[in-house]
Design a protein around this motif. Structure first.
Motif, mmCIF file in Angstrom:
data_model
loop_
_atom_site.group_PDB
_atom_site.id
_atom_site.type_symbol
_atom_site.label_atom_id
_atom_site.label_comp_id
_atom_site.label_asym_id
_atom_site.label_seq_id
_atom_site.Cartn_x
_atom_site.Cartn_y
_atom_site.Cartn_z
ATOM 1 N N ILE A 1 0.864 -1.185 0.000
ATOM 2 C CA ILE A 1 0.000 0.000 0.000
ATOM 3 C C ILE A 1 0.895 1.229 0.000
ATOM 4 O O ILE A 1 1.668 1.443 0.941
ATOM 5 N N GLY A 2 0.802 2.025 -1.054
ATOM 6 C CA GLY A 2 1.570 3.265 -1.140
ATOM 7 C C GLY A 2 0.771 4.385 -0.507
ATOM 8 O O GLY A 2 -0.163 4.918 -1.108
ATOM 9 N N ALA A 3 1.123 4.700 0.739
ATOM 10 C CA ALA A 3 0.475 5.812 1.460
ATOM 11 C C ALA A 3 1.579 6.783 1.847
ATOM 12 O O ALA A 3 1.552 7.384 2.915
ATOM 13 N N ASP A 4 2.564 6.903 0.943
ATOM 14 C CA ASP A 4 3.794 7.610 1.275
ATOM 15 C C ASP A 4 3.917 8.978 0.610
ATOM 16 O O ASP A 4 5.013 9.448 0.315
ATOM 17 N N GLY A 5 2.775 9.616 0.384
ATOM 18 C CA GLY A 5 2.768 11.041 0.090
ATOM 19 C C GLY A 5 3.174 11.436 -1.322
ATOM 20 O O GLY A 5 3.272 10.607 -2.236
ATOM 21 N N ALA A 6 3.413 12.750 -1.458
ATOM 22 C CA ALA A 6 3.589 13.380 -2.775
ATOM 23 C C ALA A 6 4.690 12.746 -3.623
ATOM 24 O O ALA A 6 4.566 12.649 -4.835
ATOM 25 N N PHE A 7 5.781 12.338 -2.977
ATOM 26 C CA PHE A 7 6.915 11.789 -3.737
ATOM 27 C C PHE A 7 7.029 10.281 -3.511
ATOM 28 O O PHE A 7 8.129 9.729 -3.367
ATOM 29 N N SER A 8 5.890 9.637 -3.477
ATOM 30 C CA SER A 8 5.778 8.205 -3.166
ATOM 31 C C SER A 8 6.874 7.318 -3.788
ATOM 32 O O SER A 8 7.040 7.270 -5.013
ATOM 33 N N THR A 9 7.578 6.605 -2.933
ATOM 34 C CA THR A 9 8.581 5.634 -3.405
ATOM 35 C C THR A 9 7.877 4.423 -4.025
ATOM 36 O O THR A 9 8.366 3.838 -4.995
#
Ligand SMILES: Cc1cc2nc3c(=O)[nH]c(=O)nc-3n(C[C@H](O)[C@H](O)[C@H](O)COP(=O)(O)OP(=O)(O)OC[C@H]3O[C@@H](n4cnc5c(N)ncnc54)[C@H](O)[C@@H]3O)c2cc1C
Length: 349
Positions: A143-151
């Motif tokens: 789950i990508g919940a890692d914001g504007a510059f998502s890794t």
């Protein structure tokens, strides 16, 4: 190598809400929630926000509002040409770090939560291997919940947000009018606006970077990014992007808290139902995903102060039916922008 069912990257609003919801829907799943920041740095990152959330957001989430600093009852907009519009606006200014900690308390003992930074991801057969600062992790879904510059997005999606806007934010030691959130528009804000919100007994101000002057009595000064122009939130059947990682922020209001938390609930439900395509189906049919928001942003971004005044003249008396009817009769780009503005009131925050 450590194995989990679900790896959630980012313990902000979307990641924490997702972990909370999925652990409730399916307590047997092994969920690991990671965030690169902890303690003071985590809190500081999450304070960089207007912290305004509508009452509607909590109703939609079936959740009682918590960690409220101020109640909002009205929104005031100031436009060039001395046009001032006041409308009823039901919502809250949250203490966002405290709100996040309360979500983390909810998942304590149900979800593993640790400080760890995701470096990269790769597919290996049916599994996904995450390279993190605490070692390699094998999972079946990420789950990508890692914001504007998502890794997560960077490694497992070919899409990027159409624009990422740098925003300055200040907490100033001056009271704001209680219950009122205020927005000032004009060509100097380059398609955005400046805001002034209550923040406890102080005020929270901000504007796109380079578009305003540092205010007096600054207690805290910060900058963060807002991604707009969304990407496919399901780049693979086992990779779900939430909130800012999918650039779900409304391009007209820059509100992203509500849709971040709602996307988390919808993603958790899709996984619990065993069909992640339900998540994309929700997004495709959702009022948050309305192409006219982007179109209206691009058109109105090019307007100078005189053009803004001409457009807003129809709404001098407020955003009622008569103003909308006048704008619709005028036709042209103003008609499209007026319709998008009206929709944005429902879905913007
Ligand atoms: C100045 C400003 C003011 C705003 N004001 C409002 C407002 O008043 N109302 C509103 O509705 N919206 C507002 N927004 C938008 C709102 O803040 C965002 O839409 C919302 O925070 C999105 O939540 P999220 O959980 O998707 O992402 P984020 O809040 O960005 O959380 C991402 C998390 O992922 C972690 N992370 C990142 N990379 C990694 C990695 N590689 N490994 C592990 N962890 C990682 C981060 O540390 C962070 O905790 C504002 C935005 C800005 C910049």
């Amino acid at each position: 190598m450590r194995s989990v069912n679900i790896l959630v990257v980012g313990a902000g609003l979307s990641g924490s809400m997702f972990a909370r919801e999925l652990s409730r829907l399916d307590p047997n799943l092994d969920i690991l929630l990671v965030d690169r920041l902890a303690d003071g740095r985590f809190d500081r990152y999450h304070r960089i926000c207007g912290e305004a959330v509508s009452d509607r957001a909590f109703k939609e989430l079936s959740m009682e509002p918590r960690n409220v600093r101020n109640r909002i009852v009205r929104a005031r907009e100031k436009w060039p040409g001395d046009i001032v519009i006041e409308e009823k606006a039901e919502g809250y200014i949250l203490d966002r770090p405290a709100f996040l900690h309360s979500l983390h308390d909810d998942i304590d003992g149900k979800v593993d939560f640790e400080q760890s930074s995701l470096h990269s991801l790769r597919k290996e057969g049916a599994a996904i291997i995450a390279d993190t600062s605490s070692g390699a992790i094998r999972c079946s879904k990420v789950i990508g919940a890692d914001g504007a510059f998502s890794t997560v997005r960077k490694h497992l999606s070919s899409q990027r947000p159409r624009r990422t806007i740098a925003v300055k934010q200040f907490v100033v030691d001056e009271p704001s009018e209680e219950g009122v959130i205020e927005f000032t528009y004009g060509q100097r804000y380059d398609g955005g606006y400046s805001w002034r919100f209550p923040c406890g007994g102080m005020s929270n101000l901000g504007f796109p970077r380079g578009c305003g002057d540092t205010p007096a009595n600054v207690v805290e000064e910060n900058a963060r990014y807002i991604p707009i122009g969304h990407v496919d939130p399901l780049p693979m059947s086992d990779v779900l992007l939430l909130g800012d990682a999918a650039a779900m922020v409304n391009p007209l209001s820059f509100g992203g808290i509500r849709v971040a938390m709602l996307s988390a609930q919808k993603a958790a439900q899709a996984i619990a139902d065993g069909d992640t395509s339900l998540y994309r189906r929700w997004w495709n049919g959702s009022g948050f995903n309305n192409g006219s928001f982007w179109d209206a942003y691009m058109v109105s971004k090019g307007w100078d102060d005189q053009r803004m005044t001409r457009f807003m003249e129809d709404f001098r008396g407020g955003y009622g039916i008569s103003g909308l009817a006048k704008a619709m009769l005028r036709g042209g780009e103003g008609r499209m922008v007026a319709k998008a503005f009206m929709q944005s009131f429902r879905y913007g925050w």
